[in-house]
Motif scaffolding. Structure first.
Motif, PDB file in Angstrom:
ATOM      1  N   ARG A 111       9.037  11.630   9.462  1.00  0.00           N
ATOM      2  CA  ARG A 111       8.854  10.455   8.592  1.00  0.00           C
ATOM      3  C   ARG A 111       8.439   9.200   9.375  1.00  0.00           C
ATOM      4  N   HIS A 112       8.459   9.256  10.677  1.00  0.00           N
ATOM      5  CA  HIS A 112       8.121   8.085  11.484  1.00  0.00           C
ATOM      6  C   HIS A 112       6.630   7.776  11.474  1.00  0.00           C
ATOM      7  N   LYS A 113       5.788   8.768  11.233  1.00  0.00           N
ATOM      8  CA  LYS A 113       4.331   8.582  11.226  1.00  0.00           C
ATOM      9  C   LYS A 113       3.870   8.239   9.813  1.00  0.00           C
ATOM     10  N   SER A 114       3.167   7.129   9.684  1.00  0.00           N
ATOM     11  CA  SER A 114       2.580   6.728   8.408  1.00  0.00           C
ATOM     12  C   SER A 114       1.072   6.623   8.574  1.00  0.00           C
ATOM     13  N   PHE A 115       0.344   7.449   7.843  1.00  0.00           N
ATOM     14  CA  PHE A 115      -1.110   7.317   7.826  1.00  0.00           C
ATOM     15  C   PHE A 115      -1.513   6.019   7.136  1.00  0.00           C
ATOM     16  N   LEU A 116      -0.703   5.567   6.183  1.00  0.00           N
ATOM     17  CA  LEU A 116      -1.029   4.374   5.401  1.00  0.00           C
ATOM     18  C   LEU A 116      -0.903   3.091   6.211  1.00  0.00           C
ATOM     19  N   ALA A 117      -0.050   3.098   7.217  1.00  0.00           N
ATOM     20  CA  ALA A 117       0.174   1.881   8.019  1.00  0.00           C
ATOM     21  C   ALA A 117      -1.130   1.389   8.646  1.00  0.00           C
ATOM     22  N   GLN A 118      -2.041   2.287   8.935  1.00  0.00           N
ATOM     23  CA  GLN A 118      -3.307   1.907   9.567  1.00  0.00           C
ATOM     24  C   GLN A 118      -4.190   1.044   8.669  1.00  0.00           C
ATOM     25  N   VAL A 119      -3.982   1.135   7.352  1.00  0.00           N
ATOM     26  CA  VAL A 119      -4.799   0.369   6.413  1.00  0.00           C
ATOM     27  C   VAL A 119      -3.960  -0.617   5.601  1.00  0.00           C
ATOM     28  N   ALA A 120      -2.699  -0.760   5.959  1.00  0.00           N
ATOM     29  CA  ALA A 120      -1.795  -1.660   5.237  1.00  0.00           C
ATOM     30  C   ALA A 120      -1.822  -3.056   5.839  1.00  0.00           C
ATOM     31  N   LEU A 121      -1.635  -4.035   4.988  1.00  0.00           N
ATOM     32  CA  LEU A 121      -1.423  -5.400   5.448  1.00  0.00           C
ATOM     33  C   LEU A 121      -0.100  -5.453   6.212  1.00  0.00           C
ATOM     34  N   GLY A 122       0.881  -4.716   5.725  1.00  0.00           N
ATOM     35  CA  GLY A 122       2.180  -4.640   6.371  1.00  0.00           C
ATOM     36  C   GLY A 122       3.015  -3.534   5.754  1.00  0.00           C
ATOM     37  N   GLN A 123       4.168  -3.297   6.351  1.00  0.00           N
ATOM     38  CA  GLN A 123       5.069  -2.240   5.907  1.00  0.00           C
ATOM     39  C   GLN A 123       6.468  -2.831   5.743  1.00  0.00           C
ATOM     40  N   ILE A 124       7.101  -2.528   4.615  1.00  0.00           N
ATOM     41  CA  ILE A 124       8.472  -2.972   4.352  1.00  0.00           C
ATOM     42  C   ILE A 124       9.301  -1.728   4.089  1.00  0.00           C
ATOM     43  N   CYS A 125      10.349  -1.536   4.877  1.00  0.00           N
ATOM     44  CA  CYS A 125      11.182  -0.356   4.664  1.00  0.00           C
ATOM     45  C   CYS A 125      12.643  -0.688   4.958  1.00  0.00           C
ATOM     46  N   GLY A 126      13.515   0.021   4.252  1.00  0.00           N
ATOM     47  CA  GLY A 126      14.937  -0.088   4.524  1.00  0.00           C
ATOM     48  C   GLY A 126      15.697  -1.096   3.690  1.00  0.00           C
ATOM     49  N   PHE A 127      15.040  -1.776   2.771  1.00  0.00           N
ATOM     50  CA  PHE A 127      15.709  -2.796   1.962  1.00  0.00           C
ATOM     51  C   PHE A 127      15.936  -2.353   0.526  1.00  0.00           C
ATOM     52  N   GLY A 128      15.810  -1.056   0.270  1.00  0.00           N
ATOM     53  CA  GLY A 128      16.018  -0.542  -1.076  1.00  0.00           C
ATOM     54  C   GLY A 128      14.996  -1.121  -2.039  1.00  0.00           C
ATOM     55  N   ALA A 129      15.392  -1.239  -3.296  1.00  0.00           N
ATOM     56  CA  ALA A 129      14.483  -1.729  -4.337  1.00  0.00           C
ATOM     57  C   ALA A 129      14.001  -3.149  -4.057  1.00  0.00           C
ATOM     58  N   PHE A 130      14.788  -3.936  -3.330  1.00  0.00           N
ATOM     59  CA  PHE A 130      14.390  -5.309  -3.021  1.00  0.00           C
ATOM     60  C   PHE A 130      13.118  -5.350  -2.165  1.00  0.00           C
ATOM     61  N   GLY A 131      12.794  -4.259  -1.505  1.00  0.00           N
ATOM     62  CA  GLY A 131      11.567  -4.185  -0.724  1.00  0.00           C
ATOM     63  C   GLY A 131      10.321  -4.450  -1.564  1.00  0.00           C
ATOM     64  N   TYR A 132      10.358  -4.068  -2.826  1.00  0.00           N
ATOM     65  CA  TYR A 132       9.221  -4.334  -3.712  1.00  0.00           C
ATOM     66  C   TYR A 132       9.045  -5.835  -3.944  1.00  0.00           C
ATOM     67  N   VAL A 133      10.153  -6.544  -4.100  1.00  0.00           N
ATOM     68  CA  VAL A 133      10.098  -8.003  -4.274  1.00  0.00           C
ATOM     69  C   VAL A 133       9.545  -8.645  -3.010  1.00  0.00           C
ATOM     70  N   LEU A 134      10.021  -8.195  -1.857  1.00  0.00           N
ATOM     71  CA  LEU A 134       9.506  -8.712  -0.588  1.00  0.00           C
ATOM     72  C   LEU A 134       8.002  -8.467  -0.470  1.00  0.00           C
ATOM     73  N   ALA A 135       7.557  -7.301  -0.907  1.00  0.00           N
ATOM     74  CA  ALA A 135       6.127  -6.976  -0.850  1.00  0.00           C
ATOM     75  C   ALA A 135       5.322  -7.898  -1.765  1.00  0.00           C
ATOM     76  N   LEU A 136       5.830  -8.163  -2.948  1.00  0.00           N
ATOM     77  CA  LEU A 136       5.132  -9.075  -3.858  1.00  0.00           C
ATOM     78  C   LEU A 136       5.069 -10.485  -3.285  1.00  0.00           C
ATOM     79  N   GLN A 137       6.158 -10.929  -2.671  1.00  0.00           N
ATOM     80  CA  GLN A 137       6.166 -12.255  -2.048  1.00  0.00           C
ATOM     81  C   GLN A 137       5.141 -12.322  -0.911  1.00  0.00           C
ATOM     82  N   ALA A 138       5.092 -11.267  -0.112  1.00  0.00           N
ATOM     83  CA  ALA A 138       4.136 -11.241   1.003  1.00  0.00           C
ATOM     84  C   ALA A 138       2.702 -11.208   0.494  1.00  0.00           C
ATOM     85  N   LEU A 139       2.429 -10.446  -0.545  1.00  0.00           N
ATOM     86  CA  LEU A 139       1.074 -10.410  -1.109  1.00  0.00           C
ATOM     87  C   LEU A 139       0.695 -11.762  -1.695  1.00  0.00           C
TER      88      LEU A 139
END
Length: 146
Positions: A111-139
């Protein structure tokens, strides 16, 4: 008003019942409600979608180019296996933030390798459902400063 696609991949329809000790007690409906509320606060709208099928996810990414300013993507296990999803994100040229409920870097090695990370603005992991809110704030921040 800025619109964001919230896209969830395989098995995320089982949130709240599938391994709640890993993924939390929030259901996909809870996550979607949280995203709608956060988007409203940020002056944005969201469209939420989920599929267990890679091709459907790719079709939704392609369609996003004409109707959304960015993507929040939790591709589930496809994160670690799908070059096709990575290529789809690269082809639409929309900012994408990769989200994972659990911290994928503290889990099994595969699970450590993400193909998507190469084309992502950023990655948020480990914060449960709140990670989606963090992603929206970052976008929201990215879209207003770029």
């Amino acid at each position: 008003m800025t619109s964001i696609l919230i896209l969830n991949g395989p098995n995320l329809n089982l949130l709240g019942t599938r391994q709640p000790e890993v993924y939390g007690a929030a259901t996909l409906e809870d996550v979607e409600r949280m995203c709608h509320d956060a988007a409203k606060t940020l002056g944005m709208t969201v469209e939420c979608a989920q599929s267990n099928h890679e091709g459907i996810l790719i079709d939704q990414i392609h369609a996003a180019k004409s109707s959304h300013a960015g993507i929040v993507l939790n591709a589930g296990a496809y994160t670690h296996t799908s070059i096709a999803l990575m290529d789809a994100i690269a082809s639409v040229e929309l900012p994408m933030i990769e989200v994972h409920l659990s911290n994928i870097h503290r889990r099994e090695t595969f699970r450590h390798k993400s193909f998507l990370a190469q084309v992502a603005l950023g990655q948020i992991c480990g914060f449960g459902a709140f990670g989606y809110v963090l992603a929206l704030q970052a976008l929201a921040k990215h879209l207003t400063t770029s």
